[in-house]
Design a protein around this motif. Structure first.
Motif, PDB file in Angstrom:
ATOM      1  N   VAL A  22     -27.130  -0.491   4.297  1.00  0.00           N
ATOM      2  CA  VAL A  22     -27.157  -0.645   2.870  1.00  0.00           C
ATOM      3  C   VAL A  22     -27.015  -2.166   2.423  1.00  0.00           C
ATOM      4  O   VAL A  22     -26.408  -2.856   3.029  1.00  0.00           O
ATOM      5  N   PRO A  23     -27.988  -2.633   1.674  1.00  0.00           N
ATOM      6  CA  PRO A  23     -28.010  -3.985   1.415  1.00  0.00           C
ATOM      7  C   PRO A  23     -26.359  -4.493   0.777  1.00  0.00           C
ATOM      8  O   PRO A  23     -25.872  -3.663  -0.135  1.00  0.00           O
ATOM      9  N   VAL A  24     -26.091  -5.805   1.131  1.00  0.00           N
ATOM     10  CA  VAL A  24     -24.876  -6.087   0.436  1.00  0.00           C
ATOM     11  C   VAL A  24     -24.724  -6.268  -0.763  1.00  0.00           C
ATOM     12  O   VAL A  24     -25.816  -6.752  -1.427  1.00  0.00           O
ATOM     13  N   GLY A  25     -23.992  -5.721  -1.589  1.00  0.00           N
ATOM     14  CA  GLY A  25     -23.678  -5.943  -3.013  1.00  0.00           C
ATOM     15  C   GLY A  25     -24.340  -4.485  -3.728  1.00  0.00           C
ATOM     16  O   GLY A  25     -23.923  -4.431  -5.073  1.00  0.00           O
ATOM     17  N   ARG A  26     -24.941  -3.650  -3.013  1.00  0.00           N
ATOM     18  CA  ARG A  26     -25.320  -2.406  -3.496  1.00  0.00           C
ATOM     19  C   ARG A  26     -24.244  -1.306  -2.938  1.00  0.00           C
ATOM     20  O   ARG A  26     -24.033  -1.222  -1.907  1.00  0.00           O
ATOM     21  N   ALA A  27     -24.068  -0.138  -4.134  1.00  0.00           N
ATOM     22  CA  ALA A  27     -23.344   0.693  -3.660  1.00  0.00           C
ATOM     23  C   ALA A  27     -24.138   1.712  -2.824  1.00  0.00           C
ATOM     24  O   ALA A  27     -25.237   1.795  -3.140  1.00  0.00           O
ATOM     25  N   ARG A  28     -23.513   2.614  -2.040  1.00  0.00           N
ATOM     26  CA  ARG A  28     -24.390   3.758  -1.371  1.00  0.00           C
ATOM     27  C   ARG A  28     -24.913   4.645  -2.433  1.00  0.00           C
ATOM     28  O   ARG A  28     -23.876   4.913  -3.266  1.00  0.00           O
ATOM     29  N   PRO A  29     -25.745   5.387  -2.164  1.00  0.00           N
ATOM     30  CA  PRO A  29     -26.313   6.370  -2.922  1.00  0.00           C
ATOM     31  C   PRO A  29     -25.508   7.467  -3.462  1.00  0.00           C
ATOM     32  O   PRO A  29     -25.096   7.922  -4.578  1.00  0.00           O
ATOM     33  N   GLY A  30     -24.400   7.677  -2.282  1.00  0.00           N
ATOM     34  CA  GLY A  30     -23.466   8.839  -2.607  1.00  0.00           C
ATOM     35  C   GLY A  30     -22.135   8.400  -3.176  1.00  0.00           C
ATOM     36  O   GLY A  30     -21.687   9.217  -3.973  1.00  0.00           O
ATOM     37  N   THR A  31     -22.121   7.179  -3.447  1.00  0.00           N
ATOM     38  CA  THR A  31     -20.869   6.365  -4.250  1.00  0.00           C
ATOM     39  C   THR A  31     -20.990   6.952  -5.699  1.00  0.00           C
ATOM     40  O   THR A  31     -20.038   7.344  -6.263  1.00  0.00           O
ATOM     41  N   TRP A  32     -22.240   6.570  -6.239  1.00  0.00           N
ATOM     42  CA  TRP A  32     -22.489   6.780  -7.710  1.00  0.00           C
ATOM     43  C   TRP A  32     -22.261   8.368  -8.266  1.00  0.00           C
ATOM     44  O   TRP A  32     -21.924   8.840  -9.014  1.00  0.00           O
ATOM     45  N   LEU A  33     -22.827   9.029  -6.943  1.00  0.00           N
ATOM     46  CA  LEU A  33     -22.713  10.562  -7.208  1.00  0.00           C
ATOM     47  C   LEU A  33     -21.143  11.016  -7.116  1.00  0.00           C
ATOM     48  O   LEU A  33     -20.854  11.937  -8.088  1.00  0.00           O
TER      49      LEU A  33
END
Length: 272
Positions: free
Chosen positions: A4-15
């Motif tokens: 996962v690129p630095v500074g971006r949250a993992r997709p599961g995090t937002w869920l």
């Protein structure tokens, strides 16, 4: 293996954040909807429709009233809660650290904690008068017990291996207290602080019902005595919102201070 690129949250995090938010607001929204429809056709003067209460709310709780009633209540709550936290942690650490002190103090503590704090309001009024000092003393007298007792149990539960290791390395006195005792007891201390916060809000309202000229408790009683029932219900809503906001702030502080503890618990759950 993709990263996962630095500074971006993992997709599961937002869920997970969305699900947590949904869980947090689902029950309050459901209760508000039930209250709305259950009271919509009410003609009872003591049970006004929710739409009437919400319509009255901005007319009652203006900026001037918030400054005149909410701010004094918060200052009294903060003063009593802070005094209880300092006294409870200090005395709890002392009592929990020494077996003889605990044996001497335990009967007295059990006697005093069994006395409901509202019963002490007339007694405290005799010694502290009817000013803000009385209200702060009432709040502190009720908040101190969960903090004190949880601190005692937290200090007693310090790992014996860690205690012996600190002793073997010559870590004693203030250094032992700072590096071992308080960190080890901090989860239990925060449990007591959380309990004390809800008790403090209750005692804040009760203390302001006795010989007060401002505050949330005083205002709600004045509305009730003047049969301004919708206004009285708006005061109850303010108390509920205040409790919710203080709880959220407390959770944020707790997670900040006890980040290491929650991290250990999360890692232990993930480990096989």
């Amino acid at each position: 293996m993709s990263e996962v690129p630095v500074g971006r949250a993992r997709p599961g995090t937002w869920l997970r954040v969305l699900l947590r938010l949904l869980y947090a607001v689902a029950l309050p929204v459901l209760l508000v909807v039930l209250w709305w429809f259950a009271s919509d056709d009410s003609t009872d003067v003591y049970w006004p429709p929710l739409r009437t209460i919400l319509k009255t709310f901005p007319d009652v709780w203006t900026g001037e009233r918030l400054r005149g009633d909410l701010r004094p209540s918060l200052l009294r709550l903060f003063g009593g809660y802070t005094a209880a936290a300092v006294a409870g942690v200090a005395l709890g650490t002392l009592i929990g650290s020494y077996r003889r002190v605990r044996a001497v103090c335990e009967p007295v503590l059990e006697f005093l904690r069994a006395i409901p704090p509202p019963v002490l309001v007339p007694v405290i009024m005799l010694f502290a008068g009817i000013g803000d000092g009385m209200k702060v003393a009432v709040i502190a007298s009720g908040c101190v017990w969960p903090i004190l007792l949880n601190t005692v149990e937290g200090v007693r539960a310090v790992d014996s291996v860690m205690a012996e290791t600190a002793r073997s390395y010559g870590i004693t006195g203030a250094a032992r207290l700072r590096a071992l005792v308080l960190p080890a007891a901090s989860p239990q201390i925060f449990a007591g602080l959380r309990q004390a916060l809800s008790i403090g809000i209750i005692l804040m309202v009760i203390s302001e019902m006795f010989a007060a000229s401002n505050g949330l408790g005083f205002t709600i009683v004045q509305f009730q005595r003047g049969f301004a029932i919708p206004d009285m219900w708006t005061g109850i809503l303010v108390l509920g919102l205040l409790g919710f906001v203080l709880s959220v702030v407390f959770q944020l502080i707790e997670r900040r201070v006890l980040g290491w503890y929650h991290g250990l618990r999360a890692s232990s759950r993930r480990s096989p």
